[in-house]
Design a protein around this motif. Structure first.
Motif, PDB file in Angstrom:
ATOM      1  N   TRP A  11      41.963  74.798  54.508  1.00  0.00           N
ATOM      2  CA  TRP A  11      41.107  75.357  53.467  1.00  0.00           C
ATOM      3  C   TRP A  11      39.632  75.336  53.870  1.00  0.00           C
ATOM      4  CZ3 TRP A  11      40.849  78.766  50.022  1.00  0.00           C
ATOM      5  CH2 TRP A  11      39.727  78.842  49.195  1.00  0.00           C
ATOM      6  N   ASN A  12      39.164  74.265  54.512  1.00  0.00           N
ATOM      7  CA  ASN A  12      37.748  74.190  54.861  1.00  0.00           C
ATOM      8  C   ASN A  12      37.345  75.310  55.821  1.00  0.00           C
ATOM      9  OD1 ASN A  12      39.142  73.065  57.010  1.00  0.00           O
ATOM     10  ND2 ASN A  12      37.676  71.425  57.348  1.00  0.00           N
ATOM     11  N   GLU A  13      38.249  75.726  56.697  1.00  0.00           N
ATOM     12  CA  GLU A  13      37.963  76.846  57.599  1.00  0.00           C
ATOM     13  C   GLU A  13      37.857  78.154  56.822  1.00  0.00           C
ATOM     14  OE1 GLU A  13      40.053  76.271  61.777  1.00  0.00           O
ATOM     15  OE2 GLU A  13      41.474  76.026  60.106  1.00  0.00           O
ATOM     16  N   ALA A  30      45.940  76.118  42.896  1.00  0.00           N
ATOM     17  CA  ALA A  30      47.020  77.093  43.077  1.00  0.00           C
ATOM     18  C   ALA A  30      46.490  78.374  43.728  1.00  0.00           C
ATOM     19  CB  ALA A  30      47.673  77.415  41.742  1.00  0.00           C
ATOM     20  N   ASP A  31      45.271  78.770  43.344  1.00  0.00           N
ATOM     21  CA  ASP A  31      44.655  79.946  43.964  1.00  0.00           C
ATOM     22  C   ASP A  31      44.359  79.675  45.431  1.00  0.00           C
ATOM     23  OD1 ASP A  31      44.710  81.390  41.596  1.00  0.00           O
ATOM     24  OD2 ASP A  31      42.679  80.763  41.023  1.00  0.00           O
ATOM     25  N   ARG A  32      43.862  78.485  45.727  1.00  0.00           N
ATOM     26  CA  ARG A  32      43.598  78.117  47.119  1.00  0.00           C
ATOM     27  C   ARG A  32      44.878  78.173  47.940  1.00  0.00           C
ATOM     28  NH1 ARG A  32      39.714  72.808  46.654  1.00  0.00           N
ATOM     29  NH2 ARG A  32      38.010  73.858  45.561  1.00  0.00           N
ATOM     30  N   ASP A  33      45.947  77.621  47.390  1.00  0.00           N
ATOM     31  CA  ASP A  33      47.229  77.619  48.094  1.00  0.00           C
ATOM     32  C   ASP A  33      47.731  79.036  48.348  1.00  0.00           C
ATOM     33  OD1 ASP A  33      47.196  74.854  48.111  1.00  0.00           O
ATOM     34  OD2 ASP A  33      48.579  74.658  46.418  1.00  0.00           O
ATOM     35  N   ARG A  34      47.572  79.895  47.366  1.00  0.00           N
ATOM     36  CA  ARG A  34      48.004  81.293  47.489  1.00  0.00           C
ATOM     37  C   ARG A  34      47.205  82.007  48.578  1.00  0.00           C
ATOM     38  NH1 ARG A  34      45.931  85.638  45.370  1.00  0.00           N
ATOM     39  NH2 ARG A  34      44.672  84.461  43.903  1.00  0.00           N
TER      40      ARG A  34
END
Length: 61
Positions: A11-13, A30-34
């Motif tokens: 995610w940080n990238e 959940a949005d981040r995971d998607r």
């Protein structure tokens, strides 16, 4: 498996590539995971360089 992990994004990238300030973001996990799933699917299919170039081109225009 290690090769797959080397090809995937964290995610940080992604936040860095898109200029997302994580501490001020109202983004739901959940949005981040998607988003990560979609990016990593493309990465697995086309490679990291392709994804980075694609993101860069879309965010600079």
């Amino acid at each position: 498996m290690a090769e797959t992990q080397d090809q995937s994004f964290e995610w940080n990238e992604v936040a860095d590539l898109f200029g997302i300030e994580d501490e001020n973001s109202d983004m739901v996990e959940a949005d981040r995971d998607r988003i990560l799933e979609r990016i990593n699917t493309l990465t697995g299919r086309y490679g990291r360089e392709y994804v980075i170039k694609k993101i860069t081109l879309q965010t600079t225009h």
